[in-house]
Design a protein around this motif. Structure first.
Motif, PDB file in Angstrom:
ATOM      1  N   VAL A 102     -50.403   0.683  52.055  1.00 57.64           N
ATOM      2  CA  VAL A 102     -50.582   1.120  50.672  1.00 57.64           C
ATOM      3  C   VAL A 102     -51.240   0.055  49.792  1.00 57.64           C
ATOM      4  O   VAL A 102     -51.337   0.240  48.585  1.00 57.64           O
ATOM      5  CB  VAL A 102     -49.234   1.567  50.057  1.00 57.64           C
TER       6      VAL A 102
ATOM      7  N   PHE B 135     -54.395   2.611  46.304  1.00 58.26           N
ATOM      8  CA  PHE B 135     -53.135   3.324  46.074  1.00 58.26           C
ATOM      9  C   PHE B 135     -52.679   3.243  44.619  1.00 58.26           C
ATOM     10  O   PHE B 135     -52.287   4.252  44.031  1.00 58.26           O
ATOM     11  CB  PHE B 135     -52.044   2.756  46.998  1.00 58.26           C
ATOM     12  N   ARG B 136     -52.732   2.037  44.026  1.00 56.09           N
ATOM     13  CA  ARG B 136     -52.291   1.897  42.633  1.00 56.09           C
ATOM     14  C   ARG B 136     -53.169   2.718  41.685  1.00 56.09           C
ATOM     15  O   ARG B 136     -52.665   3.332  40.738  1.00 56.09           O
ATOM     16  CB  ARG B 136     -52.307   0.431  42.204  1.00 56.09           C
TER      17      ARG B 136
ATOM     18  N   THR C 291     -52.374   6.340  42.028  1.00 56.02           N
ATOM     19  CA  THR C 291     -51.065   6.580  41.416  1.00 56.02           C
ATOM     20  C   THR C 291     -51.202   6.684  39.904  1.00 56.02           C
ATOM     21  O   THR C 291     -50.636   7.586  39.282  1.00 56.02           O
ATOM     22  CB  THR C 291     -50.079   5.458  41.798  1.00 56.02           C
TER      23      THR C 291
ATOM     24  N   THR D 201     -51.635  11.062  49.384  1.00 61.77           N
ATOM     25  CA  THR D 201     -51.872   9.717  48.862  1.00 61.77           C
ATOM     26  C   THR D 201     -52.901   8.991  49.723  1.00 61.77           C
ATOM     27  O   THR D 201     -53.071   9.327  50.895  1.00 61.77           O
ATOM     28  CB  THR D 201     -50.570   8.900  48.874  1.00 61.77           C
TER      29      THR D 201
ATOM     30  N   GLY E 146     -54.283   5.840  51.979  1.00 61.82           N
ATOM     31  CA  GLY E 146     -53.577   4.975  52.921  1.00 61.82           C
ATOM     32  C   GLY E 146     -52.589   5.770  53.754  1.00 61.82           C
ATOM     33  O   GLY E 146     -52.817   6.931  54.087  1.00 61.82           O
TER      34      GLY E 146
ATOM     35  N   VAL F 178     -48.290   6.358  53.872  1.00 63.86           N
ATOM     36  CA  VAL F 178     -46.945   6.101  53.364  1.00 63.86           C
ATOM     37  C   VAL F 178     -45.958   6.281  54.513  1.00 63.86           C
ATOM     38  O   VAL F 178     -45.867   7.358  55.108  1.00 63.86           O
ATOM     39  CB  VAL F 178     -46.602   7.047  52.195  1.00 63.86           C
TER      40      VAL F 178
END
Length: 93
Positions: free
Chosen positions: A15, A20-21, A24, A69, A71, A73
């Motif tokens: 992630v 990812f950030r 998000t 998402t 990547g 998880v």
């Protein structure tokens, strides 16, 4: 009544280095009314803190636990808490 909530989430897997950030943050903005942040941790996890409506926080948590998402998880740990009201927006840290 949709109460105000705070959820602190730790996401493990692949992630970091995959946007990812940023995804998000985009999801939090899409849900609307969420404030907080997404932060890379030294151990390879991403920490996400979100405050807003309980439904909005749950929607973000559902997305973090889902297959959409970036990547990969491998696991999600969350703690629900009392909102602190200290965030102006949803930030990348």
């Amino acid at each position: 009544m949709n109460e105000v909530a705070r959820v602190v989430v730790w996401v493990r897997g692949r992630v970091q280095g995959v946007g990812f950030r940023w995804f998000t943050r985009a999801k939090a903005l899409e849900i609307g009314g969420l404030r907080g942040f997404a932060l890379n941790l030294d151990d390879g996890r991403v920490q996400v803190v979100a405050e807003g409506s309980r439904d909005g926080c749950q929607s973000l948590l559902d997305w973090l636990q889902g297959d959409d998402t970036p990547g990969r998880v491998d696991g999600v740990t969350e703690i629900w808490d009392t909102p602190r009201g200290t965030y102006d927006d949803f930030a990348i840290r």
